[in-house]
Design a protein around this motif. Structure first.
Motif, PDB file in Angstrom:
ATOM      1  N   ASP A 182       0.955  -1.347  -0.030  1.00  0.00           N
ATOM      2  CA  ASP A 182       0.128  -0.062  -0.079  1.00  0.00           C
ATOM      3  C   ASP A 182       0.872   1.317  -0.086  1.00  0.00           C
ATOM      4  O   ASP A 182       0.147   2.436   0.002  1.00  0.00           O
ATOM      5  N   GLY A 183       2.188   1.058  -0.328  1.00  0.00           N
ATOM      6  CA  GLY A 183       3.125   2.169  -0.152  1.00  0.00           C
ATOM      7  C   GLY A 183       3.699   2.647   1.249  1.00  0.00           C
ATOM      8  O   GLY A 183       4.801   3.260   1.088  1.00  0.00           O
ATOM      9  N   TYR A 184       3.180   2.016   2.232  1.00  0.00           N
ATOM     10  CA  TYR A 184       4.067   2.047   3.630  1.00  0.00           C
ATOM     11  C   TYR A 184       5.099   0.991   3.930  1.00  0.00           C
ATOM     12  O   TYR A 184       4.988   0.048   3.047  1.00  0.00           O
ATOM     13  N   GLU A 185       6.045   1.302   4.480  1.00  0.00           N
ATOM     14  CA  GLU A 185       6.850   0.172   4.662  1.00  0.00           C
ATOM     15  C   GLU A 185       6.082  -0.810   6.054  1.00  0.00           C
ATOM     16  O   GLU A 185       6.609  -0.649   6.927  1.00  0.00           O
ATOM     17  N   ALA A 186       5.226  -1.425   5.537  1.00  0.00           N
ATOM     18  CA  ALA A 186       4.385  -2.444   6.188  1.00  0.00           C
ATOM     19  C   ALA A 186       4.177  -3.692   5.689  1.00  0.00           C
ATOM     20  O   ALA A 186       4.558  -3.939   4.372  1.00  0.00           O
ATOM     21  N   ALA A 187       3.775  -4.632   6.305  1.00  0.00           N
ATOM     22  CA  ALA A 187       3.576  -5.995   5.878  1.00  0.00           C
ATOM     23  C   ALA A 187       2.542  -5.861   4.768  1.00  0.00           C
ATOM     24  O   ALA A 187       1.697  -5.182   4.518  1.00  0.00           O
ATOM     25  N   PRO A 188       2.740  -6.848   3.409  1.00  0.00           N
ATOM     26  CA  PRO A 188       1.525  -6.869   2.391  1.00  0.00           C
ATOM     27  C   PRO A 188       0.259  -7.149   3.068  1.00  0.00           C
ATOM     28  O   PRO A 188       0.093  -8.059   4.135  1.00  0.00           O
ATOM     29  N   ILE A 189      -0.646  -6.867   2.303  1.00  0.00           N
ATOM     30  CA  ILE A 189      -2.086  -7.424   2.507  1.00  0.00           C
ATOM     31  C   ILE A 189      -2.494  -8.239   1.218  1.00  0.00           C
ATOM     32  O   ILE A 189      -2.308  -7.958   0.333  1.00  0.00           O
ATOM     33  N   HIS A 190      -2.439  -9.712   1.801  1.00  0.00           N
ATOM     34  CA  HIS A 190      -2.810 -10.613   0.811  1.00  0.00           C
ATOM     35  C   HIS A 190      -4.211 -10.901   0.478  1.00  0.00           C
ATOM     36  O   HIS A 190      -5.019 -10.528   1.213  1.00  0.00           O
ATOM     37  N   HIS A 191      -4.243 -11.688  -0.714  1.00  0.00           N
ATOM     38  CA  HIS A 191      -5.805 -11.789  -1.076  1.00  0.00           C
ATOM     39  C   HIS A 191      -6.698 -10.592  -1.007  1.00  0.00           C
ATOM     40  O   HIS A 191      -7.650 -10.251  -0.267  1.00  0.00           O
ATOM     41  N   LYS A 222       5.203   6.745  -1.644  1.00  0.00           N
ATOM     42  CA  LYS A 222       4.935   7.495  -0.336  1.00  0.00           C
ATOM     43  C   LYS A 222       5.870   8.546  -0.173  1.00  0.00           C
ATOM     44  O   LYS A 222       5.221   9.833   0.033  1.00  0.00           O
ATOM     45  N   THR A 223       6.972   8.193  -0.081  1.00  0.00           N
ATOM     46  CA  THR A 223       7.906   9.393   0.230  1.00  0.00           C
ATOM     47  C   THR A 223       8.076  10.440  -0.978  1.00  0.00           C
ATOM     48  O   THR A 223       8.185  11.722  -0.802  1.00  0.00           O
ATOM     49  N   ASN A 224       7.946   9.815  -2.053  1.00  0.00           N
ATOM     50  CA  ASN A 224       7.818  10.855  -3.305  1.00  0.00           C
ATOM     51  C   ASN A 224       6.733  11.659  -3.313  1.00  0.00           C
ATOM     52  O   ASN A 224       6.823  12.993  -3.581  1.00  0.00           O
ATOM     53  N   THR A 229       0.159   6.404  -1.573  1.00  0.00           N
ATOM     54  CA  THR A 229      -0.531   5.331  -0.934  1.00  0.00           C
ATOM     55  C   THR A 229      -1.827   4.900  -1.346  1.00  0.00           C
ATOM     56  O   THR A 229      -2.495   5.453  -1.912  1.00  0.00           O
ATOM     57  N   ILE A 230      -2.100   3.563  -1.090  1.00  0.00           N
ATOM     58  CA  ILE A 230      -3.456   3.042  -1.518  1.00  0.00           C
ATOM     59  C   ILE A 230      -4.190   3.053  -0.276  1.00  0.00           C
ATOM     60  O   ILE A 230      -4.150   2.050   0.669  1.00  0.00           O
TER      61      ILE A 230
END
Length: 457
Positions: free
Chosen positions: A38-47, A390-392, A404-405
């Motif tokens: 989603d653009g953040y430095e975070a775990a992916p969202i699966h399915h 995100k940063t850009n 971000t999404i």
């Protein structure tokens, strides 16, 4: 007429009043089943499920907990990655990767002809998943082109423009329309005001400036709420830019210079000054071309370009190792072993820009090459993906709308054939590009409902 064919026809012959909104589907769209970054430095969202309508994201979640409107068109993203549209924080919409600047500008001739070349660049950027781009140095004809893109007359990314750059040095290689030569801080302030009055989004300062010049530009730009981006390599110029309060440092760490002092790096990192390195445009592009020169002859370029432009484009690569742009490639490559990593290792605030389309550095591959080079230099794939989205968006002051999404933001989304967290270079395989809710698809993705609501590249 078939809906898809009607859209494509309108795209290329649209009247002046045609609006970007008319490129959007008239129903909600749900992207279902992909791995969502989603653009953040975070775990992916699966399915995952991403729903958008009228150009805005309305829902983000997973298949088991996200409602899909009954009238939605469903795009199956199974086996693919969904992520925000890429943002190139340093590119040149007027360039196409031609090997010789001198021959290229002779080919263009009158600057009023520049739109032909910008159309090629814009289409290639979109095909590469770049839905927004910061142009740092183009004549005012680029502003007319930006409006054509906004009206939906031609496919292209959302453009943020600096117009001509400010400098004390007259650069013979480019036409006069590309630069504003100043002779004093007072002149620098006056020319900054004039640029802002002409409608620039940011100010670009180039080489040869004094500290007084930097301060005058920054003070005048900040009065208008406008950021200043500086073309920087030399440590003394960097020092002046820091003291003057320049907002974004462009090119630093791209290996045209020996390594910087640790104290300078630490100060930049602690002050959270955005860094856009553009490291791939020489150091990675040149050996990649040596390894696979066949890429220069990809039929896509012939298909994208009118015959006269293509003929000059191909001829410019004869003996490309002799191009003036690459005269110092040996020294730059040796410097890069340290210089390209320094800002990353210092913990600097990193954006992503390509300097596309400098020689051999075409828009359709510049972004994934730059992101790959940053991974080679020490960033993780999720870090560089977040930096390119995100940063850009933060660097451009557009984070409220882009980067971000998440619900409420503009529907700028790409669907990639593969997993860029495993191999960042799968970003070379962008199947579907959604900009402002308008759907574009590659030949690989030309099946199913996407062909009913979108347009082919």
């Amino acid at each position: 007429m078939h809906f898809r064919l009607w859209l494509i026809a309108v795209l290329f012959v649209a009247p002046a009043g045609f609006a970007q909104e008319n490129l959007r589907p008239g129903v909600p769209v749900a992207i279902v089943g992909g791995k969502l970054l989603d653009g953040y430095e975070a775990a992916p969202i699966h399915h995952s499920v991403v729903v958008f309508e009228d150009g805005r994201i309305t829902a983000v979640g997973q298949k088991h907990n996200t409602e899909i409107p009954d009238n939605a068109v469903v795009i199956d993203a199974g086996g693919r990655t969904v992520m925000p549209g890429l943002i190139d924080a340093h590119m040149h919409i007027d360039l196409i990767g031609h090997g010789s600047y001198e021959d290229y500008y002779e080919l263009i001739g009158d600057m009023d002809n520049l739109g032909r070349f910008m159309e090629i660049a814009a289409k290639q950027m979109m095909r590469a998943g770049v839905t927004s781009g910061l142009d740092l140095g183009a004549p005012f004809q680029a502003f007319d082109f930006r409006e054509r893109v906004r009206r939906g007359e031609i496919p292209g990314p959302r453009l943020t423009l600096s117009g001509p750059w400010i400098t004390r040095l007259d650069y013979d290689t480019v036409p006069d329309e590309y630069e504003i030569v100043i002779d004093s801080p007072r002149d620098a302030a006056r020319k900054t005001r004039e640029l802002i009055e002409r409608g620039v989004d940011v100010i670009k300062v180039w080489v040869g400036l004094t500290e007084g010049d930097y301060r005058a530009v920054v003070e005048e730009a900040h009065k208008a709420g406008t950021k200043v981006h500086a073309h920087l390599y030399d440590p003394d110029a960097i020092r002046m830019a820091i003291d003057a309060g320049v907002d974004v440092f462009q090119h630093v760490g791209s290996a045209r210079n020996p390594p910087y002092d640790d104290a300078l790096l630490s100060e930049i990192a602690h002050k959270n000054i955005p860094i856009v390195q553009t490291i791939a445009h020489r150091i990675w592009v040149y050996p990649a071309t040596n390894a696979f020169p066949e890429k220069l002859y990809d039929p896509v370029y012939r298909n994208d370009m009118p015959p006269d432009i293509y003929e000059s484009f191909i001829a410019s690569f004869d003996n490309y190792h002799r191009l003036s742009y690459y005269h110092d490639i040996g020294q730059e490559t040796r410097n890069s072993t340290i210089a390209a990593r320094q800002f990353i290792e210092a913990g600097a605030y990193m954006g992503v820009g390509t300097d596309a389309a400098s020689p051999l550095n075409m828009h359709d591959e510049a972004m994934w090459r730059e992101m790959s080079a940053l991974v080679d230099s020490g960033m993780t794939p999720i870090q560089v993906i977040s930096a390119a989205t995100k940063t850009n968006a933060e660097i451009l002051g557009q984070f409220d709308e882009l980067g971000t999404i998440e619900p409420g933001k503009l529907a700028d989304i790409i669907i990639v054939n593969g997993d860029p967290l495993r191999n960042i270079e799968v970003l070379d395989y962008v199947d579907i590009v959604i900009k402002d809710g308008g759907v574009w698809y590659s030949e690989r993705a030309a099946f199913g409902p996407v062909t009913e609501i979108g347009h082919g590249f």
